[in-house]
Design a protein around this motif. Structure first.
Motif, PDB file in Angstrom:
ATOM      1  N   CYS A   8       0.774  -1.074   0.117  1.00  0.00           N
ATOM      2  CA  CYS A   8       0.041   0.101   0.158  1.00  0.00           C
ATOM      3  C   CYS A   8       0.903   1.293   0.059  1.00  0.00           C
ATOM      4  O   CYS A   8       0.564   2.207  -0.586  1.00  0.00           O
ATOM      5  CB  CYS A   8      -0.836  -0.003   1.178  1.00  0.00           C
ATOM      6  N   LYS A   9       2.149   1.304   0.832  1.00  0.00           N
ATOM      7  CA  LYS A   9       2.910   2.314   0.611  1.00  0.00           C
ATOM      8  C   LYS A   9       3.409   2.625  -0.477  1.00  0.00           C
ATOM      9  O   LYS A   9       3.587   3.937  -1.117  1.00  0.00           O
ATOM     10  CB  LYS A   9       4.029   2.015   1.718  1.00  0.00           C
ATOM     11  N   GLU A  10       3.879   1.482  -1.265  1.00  0.00           N
ATOM     12  CA  GLU A  10       4.607   1.717  -2.651  1.00  0.00           C
ATOM     13  C   GLU A  10       3.667   2.255  -3.563  1.00  0.00           C
ATOM     14  O   GLU A  10       3.683   2.983  -4.639  1.00  0.00           O
ATOM     15  CB  GLU A  10       4.999   0.302  -3.144  1.00  0.00           C
ATOM     16  N   LEU A  11       2.141   1.908  -3.458  1.00  0.00           N
ATOM     17  CA  LEU A  11       1.066   2.313  -4.343  1.00  0.00           C
ATOM     18  C   LEU A  11       0.419   3.782  -4.034  1.00  0.00           C
ATOM     19  O   LEU A  11      -0.404   4.137  -4.691  1.00  0.00           O
ATOM     20  CB  LEU A  11      -0.059   1.276  -4.444  1.00  0.00           C
ATOM     21  N   ASN A  12       0.988   4.308  -2.810  1.00  0.00           N
ATOM     22  CA  ASN A  12       0.578   5.381  -2.477  1.00  0.00           C
ATOM     23  C   ASN A  12      -0.938   5.615  -1.977  1.00  0.00           C
ATOM     24  O   ASN A  12      -1.541   6.629  -2.413  1.00  0.00           O
ATOM     25  CB  ASN A  12       0.973   6.723  -3.321  1.00  0.00           C
ATOM     26  N   VAL A  13      -1.508   4.596  -1.337  1.00  0.00           N
ATOM     27  CA  VAL A  13      -2.703   4.509  -1.155  1.00  0.00           C
ATOM     28  C   VAL A  13      -2.952   4.523   0.374  1.00  0.00           C
ATOM     29  O   VAL A  13      -4.134   4.318   1.073  1.00  0.00           O
ATOM     30  CB  VAL A  13      -3.521   3.374  -1.391  1.00  0.00           C
ATOM     31  N   LEU A  14      -1.942   4.696   1.102  1.00  0.00           N
ATOM     32  CA  LEU A  14      -1.934   4.839   2.774  1.00  0.00           C
ATOM     33  C   LEU A  14      -2.663   6.107   3.026  1.00  0.00           C
ATOM     34  O   LEU A  14      -2.298   7.270   2.482  1.00  0.00           O
ATOM     35  CB  LEU A  14      -0.702   4.676   3.346  1.00  0.00           C
ATOM     36  N   ARG A  15      -3.139   6.134   3.950  1.00  0.00           N
ATOM     37  CA  ARG A  15      -3.984   7.369   4.696  1.00  0.00           C
ATOM     38  C   ARG A  15      -2.797   7.872   5.578  1.00  0.00           C
ATOM     39  O   ARG A  15      -2.061   7.255   6.445  1.00  0.00           O
ATOM     40  CB  ARG A  15      -5.298   6.950   5.331  1.00  0.00           C
ATOM     41  N   LEU A  16      -2.983   9.274   6.101  1.00  0.00           N
ATOM     42  CA  LEU A  16      -1.978   9.893   7.060  1.00  0.00           C
ATOM     43  C   LEU A  16      -2.380   9.458   8.384  1.00  0.00           C
ATOM     44  O   LEU A  16      -3.620   9.059   8.607  1.00  0.00           O
ATOM     45  CB  LEU A  16      -2.224  11.275   6.992  1.00  0.00           C
ATOM     46  N   GLN A  17      -1.608   8.919   9.465  1.00  0.00           N
ATOM     47  CA  GLN A  17      -2.039   8.409  10.592  1.00  0.00           C
ATOM     48  C   GLN A  17      -2.324   9.632  11.444  1.00  0.00           C
ATOM     49  O   GLN A  17      -1.785  10.874  11.249  1.00  0.00           O
ATOM     50  CB  GLN A  17      -0.795   8.009  11.326  1.00  0.00           C
ATOM     51  N   ARG A  18      -3.347   9.327  12.259  1.00  0.00           N
ATOM     52  CA  ARG A  18      -3.874  10.358  12.994  1.00  0.00           C
ATOM     53  C   ARG A  18      -3.193  10.622  14.201  1.00  0.00           C
ATOM     54  O   ARG A  18      -2.117   9.947  14.739  1.00  0.00           O
ATOM     55  CB  ARG A  18      -5.356  10.034  13.569  1.00  0.00           C
ATOM     56  N   ILE A  19      -3.360  11.905  14.664  1.00  0.00           N
ATOM     57  CA  ILE A  19      -2.437  12.426  15.723  1.00  0.00           C
ATOM     58  C   ILE A  19      -3.312  12.123  16.854  1.00  0.00           C
ATOM     59  O   ILE A  19      -4.228  12.763  17.192  1.00  0.00           O
ATOM     60  CB  ILE A  19      -2.080  13.801  15.421  1.00  0.00           C
ATOM     61  N   VAL A  20      -2.573  11.469  17.910  1.00  0.00           N
ATOM     62  CA  VAL A  20      -3.183  11.099  18.951  1.00  0.00           C
ATOM     63  C   VAL A  20      -3.113  12.161  20.116  1.00  0.00           C
ATOM     64  O   VAL A  20      -2.070  12.668  20.510  1.00  0.00           O
ATOM     65  CB  VAL A  20      -2.616   9.847  19.798  1.00  0.00           C
ATOM     66  N   LYS A  21      -4.245  12.728  20.385  1.00  0.00           N
ATOM     67  CA  LYS A  21      -4.340  14.056  21.451  1.00  0.00           C
ATOM     68  C   LYS A  21      -4.500  13.098  22.940  1.00  0.00           C
ATOM     69  O   LYS A  21      -5.235  12.432  23.231  1.00  0.00           O
ATOM     70  CB  LYS A  21      -5.454  14.739  21.221  1.00  0.00           C
ATOM     71  N   PRO A  22      -3.487  13.916  23.850  1.00  0.00           N
ATOM     72  CA  PRO A  22      -3.913  13.328  25.175  1.00  0.00           C
ATOM     73  C   PRO A  22      -5.269  13.795  25.709  1.00  0.00           C
ATOM     74  O   PRO A  22      -5.957  14.706  25.365  1.00  0.00           O
ATOM     75  CB  PRO A  22      -2.945  14.100  25.960  1.00  0.00           C
ATOM     76  N   LYS A  23      -5.986  12.809  26.395  1.00  0.00           N
ATOM     77  CA  LYS A  23      -7.169  12.846  27.238  1.00  0.00           C
ATOM     78  C   LYS A  23      -7.326  14.161  27.891  1.00  0.00           C
ATOM     79  O   LYS A  23      -8.077  14.828  27.963  1.00  0.00           O
ATOM     80  CB  LYS A  23      -7.708  11.642  27.662  1.00  0.00           C
ATOM     81  N   TYR A  24      -6.372  14.244  28.721  1.00  0.00           N
ATOM     82  CA  TYR A  24      -6.359  15.149  29.611  1.00  0.00           C
ATOM     83  C   TYR A  24      -5.102  16.211  29.639  1.00  0.00           C
ATOM     84  O   TYR A  24      -4.154  15.649  30.296  1.00  0.00           O
ATOM     85  CB  TYR A  24      -6.574  14.642  31.278  1.00  0.00           C
ATOM     86  N   PRO A  25      -4.873  17.052  28.877  1.00  0.00           N
ATOM     87  CA  PRO A  25      -3.878  17.846  28.768  1.00  0.00           C
ATOM     88  C   PRO A  25      -3.343  18.488  30.229  1.00  0.00           C
ATOM     89  O   PRO A  25      -4.065  18.752  30.962  1.00  0.00           O
ATOM     90  CB  PRO A  25      -4.170  18.745  27.933  1.00  0.00           C
ATOM     91  N   ARG A  26      -2.021  18.476  30.269  1.00  0.00           N
ATOM     92  CA  ARG A  26      -1.420  19.003  31.545  1.00  0.00           C
ATOM     93  C   ARG A  26      -1.671  20.257  31.606  1.00  0.00           C
ATOM     94  O   ARG A  26      -1.151  21.273  30.655  1.00  0.00           O
ATOM     95  CB  ARG A  26       0.098  18.621  31.748  1.00  0.00           C
ATOM     96  N   LYS A  27      -2.507  20.885  32.715  1.00  0.00           N
ATOM     97  CA  LYS A  27      -2.577  22.289  32.884  1.00  0.00           C
ATOM     98  C   LYS A  27      -1.410  22.987  33.904  1.00  0.00           C
ATOM     99  O   LYS A  27      -1.505  22.430  35.073  1.00  0.00           O
ATOM    100  CB  LYS A  27      -3.809  22.364  33.257  1.00  0.00           C
ATOM    101  N   ILE A  28      -0.602  23.509  33.351  1.00  0.00           N
ATOM    102  CA  ILE A  28       0.441  24.505  34.378  1.00  0.00           C
ATOM    103  C   ILE A  28      -0.207  25.612  34.493  1.00  0.00           C
ATOM    104  O   ILE A  28      -0.873  26.389  33.842  1.00  0.00           O
ATOM    105  CB  ILE A  28       1.872  24.335  33.506  1.00  0.00           C
ATOM    106  N   VAL A  29       0.261  26.203  35.722  1.00  0.00           N
ATOM    107  CA  VAL A  29       0.014  27.605  36.192  1.00  0.00           C
ATOM    108  C   VAL A  29       0.463  28.534  35.234  1.00  0.00           C
ATOM    109  O   VAL A  29       1.589  28.720  35.031  1.00  0.00           O
ATOM    110  CB  VAL A  29       0.401  27.750  37.722  1.00  0.00           C
ATOM    111  N   GLN A  30      -0.664  29.446  34.792  1.00  0.00           N
ATOM    112  CA  GLN A  30      -0.219  30.359  33.488  1.00  0.00           C
ATOM    113  C   GLN A  30       0.048  31.674  34.342  1.00  0.00           C
ATOM    114  O   GLN A  30       0.711  32.486  33.556  1.00  0.00           O
ATOM    115  CB  GLN A  30      -1.308  30.474  32.652  1.00  0.00           C
ATOM    116  N   ASN A  31      -0.563  32.013  35.590  1.00  0.00           N
ATOM    117  CA  ASN A  31       0.000  33.286  35.967  1.00  0.00           C
ATOM    118  C   ASN A  31       1.132  33.498  36.926  1.00  0.00           C
ATOM    119  O   ASN A  31       1.311  34.419  37.653  1.00  0.00           O
ATOM    120  CB  ASN A  31      -1.302  33.835  36.690  1.00  0.00           C
TER     121      ASN A  31
END
Length: 90
Positions: A15-38
């Motif tokens: 499939c890679k040789e024939l260029n029929v592969l889809r782009l792999q999805r970007i895995v987003k974290p479920k709970y992004p780390r929230k750092i104190v902004q102020n």
């Protein structure tokens, strides 16, 4: 059912040789780390967070609480307290 003898590695390569592969999805974290902004945290022990959780002891049929004090700079547990009840100051 017909066995064709292709495994997933060979199918992927073809499939890679024939260029029929889809782009792999970007895995987003479920709970992004929230750092104190102020606040500007430049070293350890400049800001702590408190995390309170509770659990259940099945054999004794009761709950317990654990309070963890976390250092925001390096995310280490500085101190923790494990008690059957937590009383909040008034």
């Amino acid at each position: 059912m017909v066995w064709c003898g292709f495994n997933k590695k060979k199918v992927h390569r073809l499939c890679k040789e024939l260029n029929v592969l889809r782009l792999q999805r970007i895995v987003k974290p479920k709970y992004p780390r929230k750092i104190v902004q102020n606040r500007d945290i430049t070293n350890s022990n400049s800001l702590w967070e408190v995390d309170i959780k509770y659990g259940y002891i099945h054999g004794e049929d009761r709950f317990f609480y654990i309070a963890s004090f976390l250092d925001v700079y390096d995310r280490n547990i500085v101190e923790y307290h494990l008690k059957p009840q937590i009383k909040m100051p008034v």
